[in-house]
Design an enzyme around this catalytic site. Structure first.
Site, mmCIF file in Angstrom:
data_model
loop_
_atom_site.group_PDB
_atom_site.id
_atom_site.type_symbol
_atom_site.label_atom_id
_atom_site.label_comp_id
_atom_site.label_asym_id
_atom_site.label_seq_id
_atom_site.Cartn_x
_atom_site.Cartn_y
_atom_site.Cartn_z
ATOM 1 C CG HIS A 26 -7.128 -19.593 -1.159
ATOM 2 N ND1 HIS A 26 -6.700 -19.102 0.176
ATOM 3 C CD2 HIS A 26 -6.142 -18.897 -1.912
ATOM 4 C CE1 HIS A 26 -5.910 -18.315 0.091
ATOM 5 N NE2 HIS A 26 -5.344 -18.077 -1.139
ATOM 6 C CG HIS A 71 0.883 -21.853 -4.996
ATOM 7 N ND1 HIS A 71 0.882 -20.820 -6.128
ATOM 8 C CD2 HIS A 71 0.751 -21.067 -4.221
ATOM 9 C CE1 HIS A 71 0.671 -19.547 -5.874
ATOM 10 N NE2 HIS A 71 0.621 -19.799 -4.451
HETATM 11 P P1 ATP Z 1 -0.197 -12.760 4.322
HETATM 12 O O1 ATP Z 1 -0.096 -11.502 3.269
HETATM 13 O O2 ATP Z 1 -0.768 -12.268 5.586
HETATM 14 O O3 ATP Z 1 0.998 -13.528 4.458
HETATM 15 P P2 ATP Z 1 -1.829 -14.066 2.362
HETATM 16 O O4 ATP Z 1 -0.586 -13.877 1.377
HETATM 17 O O5 ATP Z 1 -2.374 -15.381 2.376
HETATM 18 O O6 ATP Z 1 -1.306 -13.804 3.848
HETATM 19 P P3 ATP Z 1 -2.992 -12.032 0.895
HETATM 20 O O7 ATP Z 1 -1.542 -11.292 0.772
HETATM 21 O O8 ATP Z 1 -4.365 -11.051 1.086
HETATM 22 O O9 ATP Z 1 -3.122 -12.999 2.144
HETATM 23 O O10 ATP Z 1 -2.991 -12.937 -0.381
HETATM 24 C C1 ATP Z 1 -4.088 -13.560 -0.564
HETATM 25 C C2 ATP Z 1 -3.886 -14.815 -1.697
HETATM 26 O O11 ATP Z 1 -3.336 -14.373 -2.833
HETATM 27 C C3 ATP Z 1 -2.774 -15.704 -1.141
HETATM 28 O O12 ATP Z 1 -3.100 -17.091 -1.568
HETATM 29 C C4 ATP Z 1 -1.643 -15.214 -1.848
HETATM 30 O O13 ATP Z 1 -0.558 -16.167 -1.766
HETATM 31 C C5 ATP Z 1 -2.197 -14.728 -3.073
HETATM 32 N N1 ATP Z 1 -1.235 -13.297 -3.498
HETATM 33 C C6 ATP Z 1 -0.987 -12.448 -2.884
HETATM 34 N N2 ATP Z 1 -0.297 -11.459 -3.370
HETATM 35 C C7 ATP Z 1 0.001 -11.933 -4.557
HETATM 36 C C8 ATP Z 1 0.544 -11.655 -5.909
HETATM 37 N N3 ATP Z 1 1.320 -10.348 -5.922
HETATM 38 N N4 ATP Z 1 0.418 -12.161 -6.819
HETATM 39 C C9 ATP Z 1 0.124 -13.503 -6.907
HETATM 40 N N5 ATP Z 1 -0.604 -14.009 -5.728
HETATM 41 C C10 ATP Z 1 -0.684 -13.440 -4.647
#
Ligand code: ATP
Ligand code: MG
Length: 194
Positions: A42, A126
């Site tokens: 996504h 991204h």
């Molecule tokens: P993991 O945290 O297990 O590595 P993930 O990052 O894909 O996996 P989430 O942390 O739930 O899962 O994040 C969901 C989405 O939101 C992802 O696309 C992640 O890159 C983005 N994301 C997470 N934290 C932030 C943040 N603080 N700011 C912007 N985007 C974020």
């Protein structure tokens, strides 16, 4: 629940990227990265983190209105980039102004619904395909391979609200990592979308 707003590319566009990522997997050093799961690919618009149930009605209403005001727009997956050694991603090209507008409106919708949002950072669209582990492998060979990637253009027609289920150790694979819990059509008209 842990939530974020996103654009989800259509399966055929993700398949194209998948074929490039298959090649990345075969490069030396590929084991040094944690590759993201394809069904969950996504483009994050606005990350909300933990959102209390009581905020959901207002959040949904406001995201719906944000989508309603924004026009559908063309996008394509294009090239790649990285955030330090932490994240390797595919980039996007096309109507980035409208993509950014939709990201800003999603952020504002969440804030106004009472979600504690992180401070504004410059929006960098991204699609994360891999994450570095520890020290991390050098990303250059992967960036070189992604650099030439040009995906087929598609029309973004909806804003999705996605739930992120963090993996619980021991029950890996039991629940989907990401679930689209709601989606709203982009219904703005040219000249009325500002
Ligand atoms: P993991 O945290 O297990 O590595 P993930 O990052 O894909 O996996 P989430 O942390 O739930 O899962 O994040 C969901 C989405 O939101 C992802 O696309 C992640 O890159 C983005 N994301 C997470 N934290 C932030 C943040 N603080 N700011 C912007 N985007 C974020
Ligand atoms: Mg994360």
């Amino acid at each position: 629940m842990r939530l974020f707003a996103a654009v989800v590319p259509p399966p055929e566009c993700l398949d194209e990227l998948g074929r490039v990522v298959d090649r990345l997997h075969r490069l030396p050093g590929a084991d040094g990265l944690r590759w993201t799961s394809r069904p969950g690919w996504h483009l994050t618009l606005a990350f909300m983190g933990e959102v209390g149930e009581e905020l959901l009605p207002e959040l949904r209403a406001r995201l719906g209105r944000a989508a309603h005001r924004t026009s559908a727009f063309p996008l394509r997956l294009h090239g790649g980039g990285h955030f330090g050694r932490r994240a390797l991603w595919a980039g996007v090209a096309g109507d980035l102004d409208t993509l950014r507008l939709l990201a800003e409106r999603s952020d504002a919708a969440a804030r106004r619904a009472g979600v504690a949002m992180d401070e504004h950072r410059r929006y960098q669209a991204h699609l994360t395909v891999g994450r570095g582990r520890g020290e991390g492998a050098p990303l250059q060979p992967f960036l070189d391979e992604l650099g030439g990637f040009e995906g087929t253009r598609w029309q973004v027609t909806e804003l999705a609200l996605v739930r992120s289920n963090l993996p619980v150790s021991g029950v890996r694979g039991e629940q989907p990592r990401y679930e689209t819990v709601d989606a709203w059509p982009l219904e703005g008209r040219e000249g009325h979308s500002g």
